[in-house]
Design an enzyme around this catalytic site. Structure first.
Site, mmCIF file in Angstrom:
data_model
loop_
_atom_site.group_PDB
_atom_site.id
_atom_site.type_symbol
_atom_site.label_atom_id
_atom_site.label_comp_id
_atom_site.label_asym_id
_atom_site.label_seq_id
_atom_site.Cartn_x
_atom_site.Cartn_y
_atom_site.Cartn_z
ATOM 1 N N GLY A 117 0.927 -1.065 0.178
ATOM 2 C CA GLY A 117 -0.127 0.040 0.050
ATOM 3 C C GLY A 117 0.831 1.332 -0.101
ATOM 4 O O GLY A 117 1.940 1.281 -0.324
ATOM 5 N N PRO A 149 2.965 4.555 1.352
ATOM 6 C CA PRO A 149 3.910 4.950 2.513
ATOM 7 C C PRO A 149 3.315 5.362 3.585
ATOM 8 O O PRO A 149 3.658 4.941 4.731
ATOM 9 C CB PRO A 149 5.018 5.893 1.639
ATOM 10 N N VAL A 166 0.327 4.675 4.904
ATOM 11 C CA VAL A 166 -0.231 3.794 5.850
ATOM 12 C C VAL A 166 0.846 2.604 6.080
ATOM 13 O O VAL A 166 0.768 1.999 7.420
ATOM 14 C CB VAL A 166 -1.517 2.677 5.114
ATOM 15 N N GLU A 185 5.595 -3.344 1.055
ATOM 16 C CA GLU A 185 5.800 -3.006 -0.396
ATOM 17 C C GLU A 185 5.158 -1.803 -0.657
ATOM 18 O O GLU A 185 3.721 -1.632 -0.534
ATOM 19 C CB GLU A 185 5.033 -4.104 -1.255
ATOM 20 N N CYS A 232 1.811 0.787 -9.110
ATOM 21 C CA CYS A 232 2.872 1.180 -8.129
ATOM 22 C C CYS A 232 4.222 1.565 -8.805
ATOM 23 O O CYS A 232 5.131 2.347 -8.375
ATOM 24 C CB CYS A 232 3.344 0.185 -6.870
#
Ligand code: NAD
Length: 477
Positions: free
Chosen positions: A200, A202, A204, A222, A256
């Protein structure tokens, strides 16, 4: 779908308690390589079954307007590649690895045993909601763990499919799914897991790591960030544009490792823009009816994210950027056409925040030596792409930048090779996944020493001159 469906704190507590018993964890630890592979094969067969294929591809269509072909290429195939790799390699990964010993430890044998971490929590994002839930799950199973999976509530249809699939394939004590919103996830994060694998943002990721620190739980994070693509003056701008257009537009830019922004040599800007516009047409407007009519172009996941991406474009334009390609945004449909912004400066929000949408801001340079400093102003990226025909330039960029992964003369493919570690660095992630790296991430590498003969009695008191003679030899005292 009602939010109540995702407010599942009691269910999260029940599943945690059910799975987190010593007896259950011991049972999982005892699973053989064959049993672990059989579990993964069950998932593979389920996904490939025609009726289920229909279900998960429809779920992805509802969540992201992802067409069947793109769903297969980007959600299924990477998972199948990892599964095959696990089938081929697991027998090797699970073996004790002899390490040898230094001379002073003669008489001892040493090896590393990979034991499961134990009870692991996998938290998945919404952008590739199938792939990024199943990939960590199969590596956790390969390593012999008990797993609780929490899909993203934002991709609600895929979350429902995952819940149904895992419910039909596994006993709850082995693998289970809890659908959950933020309060549910917060309740889960308060538990003493043996490992948390989070994919998710950075922001969180920091919440996850803070919660994990309460129990000194290990984490794999990740995360995301701003991944640059660099086009130098030796590069064929048209070829680079083809790959970058795909990387920026697939899943409507919500990837991402999508090229987030472009750093391009001034001399390549015009041919690049021309080729980008042509590629958009060839990929998404073959009928001449506009990208919006294409069944193969995705949508932004929800209105909140649509507004966020639109806000980044508006801020850039208000500060002097120009829309060189694109311009069409339709809120009702959560549609944002592929955009390229030029005259972009570092102070614009679009150059500080991860875009996560089909918008490419462009900054030009005239000397490659300027590029590392431009990248270093931002957090360390998850991916960095180099488009160059010069070995010298490529080496210069590799040497003077840092990133989780890099592709040279390509984009995004770094994630598809299970032999390479996949992950970020600092703000873009901690730990690596895929293949053996994923297996190790879900394992405790237990160092074991076994004495066959001799003793180290010389280090026991009362100390004598033999010890000092040894010490002198070893430490040159
Ligand atoms: P997110 O961080 O908002 O959510 C991820 C997960 O965390 C979801 O399951 C969500 O329910 C949960 N969550 C959200 N807020 C939470 C909170 N306050 N407390 C506890 N849990 C919470 O991320 P997202 O929007 O789903 O995904 C987009 C981000 O993920 C981007 O930054 C992207 O780059 C990154 N990403 C990284 C990878 C990778 O492999 N490195 C892959 C996909 C996405």
């Amino acid at each position: 779908m009602s939010n109540d469906r995702f407010h599942n704190i009691a269910e999260a507590e029940r599943l945690f308690a059910l799975q987190h018993t010593d007896a259950n964890l011991q049972l999982a630890k005892g699973t053989s390589e064959k049993e672990r592979i059989a579990r993964i094969r069950k998932v593979e067969r389920y996904l490939l079954d025609e009726k289920h294929q229909q279900e998960w591809t429809e779920a992805l269509w509802h969540d992201l307007h992802k067409c069947r072909e793109e769903a297969i290429a980007t959600e299924l195939l990477p998972v199948l590649a990892c599964m095959k790799h696990i089938y081929d390699e697991l027998h090797d990964w699970v073996k004790d690895r002899p390490t040898g010993v230094p001379l002073a430890m003669a008489g001892l044998k040493a090896f590393v045993r990979h034991e499961p971490k134990g009870h692991v929590l996998v938290i998945a994002p919404w952008n590739y909601p199938l792939q990024l839930a199943i990939n960590p799950l199969i590596h956790a199973i390969a390593a012999g763990n008990v797993v609780l999976l929490k899909p993203s509530e934002v991709a609600a249809h895929t979350s429902a499919f995952l819940k149904k699939m895992i419910g039909e394939l596994f006993e709850e004590r082995e693998v289970a799914v809890v659908e959950g919103d933020v309060p549910t996830t917060t309740a889960l994060l308060a538990k003493p897991w043996h490992h948390i694998f989070f994919t998710g943002s950075p922001a969180v990721g920091k919440v996850v790591m803070k919660a994990a620190s309460e129990h000194l739980t290990s984490v794999t994070l990740e995360l995301g960030g701003k991944s640059p693509v660099i086009v130098d003056d030796t590069c064929d701008a048209a070829k680079a544009a083809e790959k970058i257009t795909w990387g920026k537009c697939v899943n409507a830019g919500q990837t991402c490792i999508a090229p987030d922004y472009l750093l391009i040599h001034q001399s390549r800007l015009e041919p690049f823009l021309k080729a980008f516009a042509e590629r958009v047409e060839r990929m998404y407007d073959t009928q001449g009816k506009g990208v919006r009519a294409s069944q193969e172009y995705g949508r932004i996941i929800n209105t909140r994210n649509f507004q966020r991406v639109k806000g980044l474009i508006d801020d850039a334009v208000a500060k002097g950027a120009r829309v060189a390609i694109g311009g069409e945004l339709v809120e009702d449909e959560k549609f944002i056409a592929p955009h390229v912004l030029i005259d972009v400066t570092a102070d614009m929000a679009i150059m500080r925040e991860e875009i996560f949408g089909p918008v490419l801001p462009v900054i030009t340079f005239t000397d490659l030596k300027e590029v590392p400093a431009l990248i270093a102003r931002l957090e360390r990226p998850l991916a960095l792409y180099i488009m160059s025909n010069s070995r010298r330039n490529t080496e210069f960029l590799l040497h003077n930048t840092t990133a989780g992964g890099t592709a040279i003369n390509d984009v995004m493919v770094t994630a598809s090779n299970p032999l390479l570690p996949f992950g970020g660095v600092n703000n873009s992630g901690i730990g690596k996944s895929n293949g053996r790296h994923g297996f190790v991430e879900f394992s405790n590498e237990r160092g074991v020493l076994k004495r066959s003969w001799g003793t180290l009695s010389m280090i026991f008191p009362p100390y004598n001159s033999t010890l000092m003679q040894w010490a002198k030899r070893i430490a040159r005292l």
